[in-house]
Scaffold this motif. Structure first.
Motif, PDB file in Angstrom:
ATOM      1  N   LEU A  48      -4.120  21.719  50.357  1.00 30.15           N
ATOM      2  CA  LEU A  48      -2.957  21.640  49.462  1.00 30.15           C
ATOM      3  C   LEU A  48      -3.359  21.912  48.018  1.00 30.15           C
ATOM      4  O   LEU A  48      -2.624  22.583  47.278  1.00 30.15           O
ATOM      5  N   VAL A  49      -4.519  21.415  47.597  1.00 34.35           N
ATOM      6  CA  VAL A  49      -4.972  21.662  46.226  1.00 34.35           C
ATOM      7  C   VAL A  49      -5.205  23.158  46.004  1.00 34.35           C
ATOM      8  O   VAL A  49      -4.829  23.712  44.961  1.00 34.35           O
ATOM      9  N   LEU A  50      -5.793  23.824  46.987  1.00 30.93           N
ATOM     10  CA  LEU A  50      -6.002  25.275  46.873  1.00 30.93           C
ATOM     11  C   LEU A  50      -4.666  26.006  46.767  1.00 30.93           C
ATOM     12  O   LEU A  50      -4.509  26.931  45.949  1.00 30.93           O
ATOM     13  N   LEU A  51      -3.700  25.600  47.586  1.00 30.25           N
ATOM     14  CA  LEU A  51      -2.373  26.221  47.519  1.00 30.25           C
ATOM     15  C   LEU A  51      -1.716  25.958  46.169  1.00 30.25           C
ATOM     16  O   LEU A  51      -1.042  26.836  45.612  1.00 30.25           O
ATOM     17  N   ALA A  52      -1.906  24.756  45.627  1.00 28.82           N
ATOM     18  CA  ALA A  52      -1.317  24.422  44.331  1.00 28.82           C
ATOM     19  C   ALA A  52      -1.933  25.257  43.213  1.00 28.82           C
ATOM     20  O   ALA A  52      -1.231  25.684  42.288  1.00 28.82           O
TER      21      ALA A  52
END
Length: 327
Positions: A48-52
């Motif tokens: 999720l952090v990478l997507l954010a």
């Protein structure tokens, strides 16, 4: 000018929220009294952090990318089919997935900048295309299997003193975040931020607005592919593995104080927003709150964060107007 580092707008509030949630987790669950509990949280939150971070690049330049969730699902399904449990297929499959992520981002960017179709519509269309392609290919039941070497990044770990086993995904996340911070501090990153603020001014100054926006979508697609590799290693293969991740990523970026419409925001704050979101859902789970409320919580966060940003912007403008009167 003092030369001291300045905290970007929106960063401090989300860091306070994140710290509060991490402390609350320590009181709510015994697993979070040890470093291993927080390392496990980082492992879960890494995709999720990478997507954010990828979503941050697009939003800060003035767009949206709604296709990343479906892209994650497509990547996982494709990986399972191509690898088919054979470690010998891992290397070239990962390279293909990263290339496919860049290609989807490139298509999104070109359609947005060349055909002048709003990014919201373009990426919504790409979401539907990818969803349809995955269902057509799998019939709703993915085939194949991931090899043990493919799953290393998502579920493997390295023993470290004091901390114990540190997941590979934490190292990947740290490397991407450092690279993103350095990129945004460079000339291209600063210009990308300016594009979201005032693209006409950038264009008049000789900046290549269209190329920068395409670059933002390509980076978003690349990071979605990397997130899919980590998620596949951690959670396995499913035709719904990326469902809703696009909205979680947008929620995380907004929670990090990044302005909808672009021009303002910190990549660190966007990453902290994603980690805060994962910490919040973990806390709610420990407290026995139904997971069905996650969508409602995301909706409340988006509305509250945008309202807070708008109120803060209005207050800053009033202060600027009053300053000359006080002089």
């Amino acid at each position: 000018m003092t030369g001291r580092p300045r905290v970007a707008d929106g960063t401090l509030p989300v860091l306070v929220v994140l710290t509060t949630l991490l402390v609350a987790l320590a009181f709510a669950g015994g697993a979070y009294t040890e470093p291993s509990g927080y390392l496990a949280l980082l492992k879960r939150a890494a995709p999720l952090v990478l997507l954010a971070i990828g979503q941050y690049f697009v939003i800060v330049s003035g767009g949206f990318d709604l296709s990343v969730g479906s892209l994650v699902t497509a990547q996982v399904v494709i990986a399972a089919r191509l690898v088919d449990g054979d470690d010998g297929n891992t290397g070239w499959t990962i390279a293909l997935l990263l290339g496919l992520g860049c290609l989807v981002g490139l298509v999104n960017g070109l359609l947005t900048t060349r055909l002048l179709v709003p990014s919201f519509i373009v990426t919504l269309g790409m979401l539907l295309v990818l969803d349809g392609a995955v269902f057509l290919w799998t019939g709703g039941a993915p085939r194949g299997a991931l090899s043990s070497s493919f799953r290393v990044l998502g579920r493997g770990a390295v023993d470290a003193p004091v901390l114990g086993p540190v997941p590979w995904s934490v190292f990947v996340l740290a490397a991407v975040l450092i690279a993103a911070v350095l990129f945004m501090r460079g000339g291209t990153g600063r210009t990308l931020l300016a594009v979201g603020d005032n693209d006409n001014a950038v264009r008049l100054a000789g900046g290549r607005v269209e190329r920068l926006r395409v670059l933002a979508f390509v980076l978003s697609g690349l990071l979605a592919a990397l997130a899919a590799i980590l998620l596949a290693g951690f959670a396995g293969v499913s035709a719904q593995v990326g469902e809703g991740l696009e909205f979680r990523a947008i929620t995380a970026v907004v929670l990090g104080g990044v302005a909808i419409g672009g021009g303002r925001g910190s990549v660190v704050a966007a990453a902290a927003g994603a980690l805060s979101l994962e910490a919040l859902f973990s806390l709610l789970n420990l407290l026995g709150v139904s997971g069905a409320l996650e969508s409602a919580v995301q909706g409340v966060i988006i509305i509250a964060a945008v309202a807070y940003a708008a109120h803060g912007s209005l207050l800053r403008r009033k202060v600027k107007v009053r300053k000359p009167e006080l002089a």
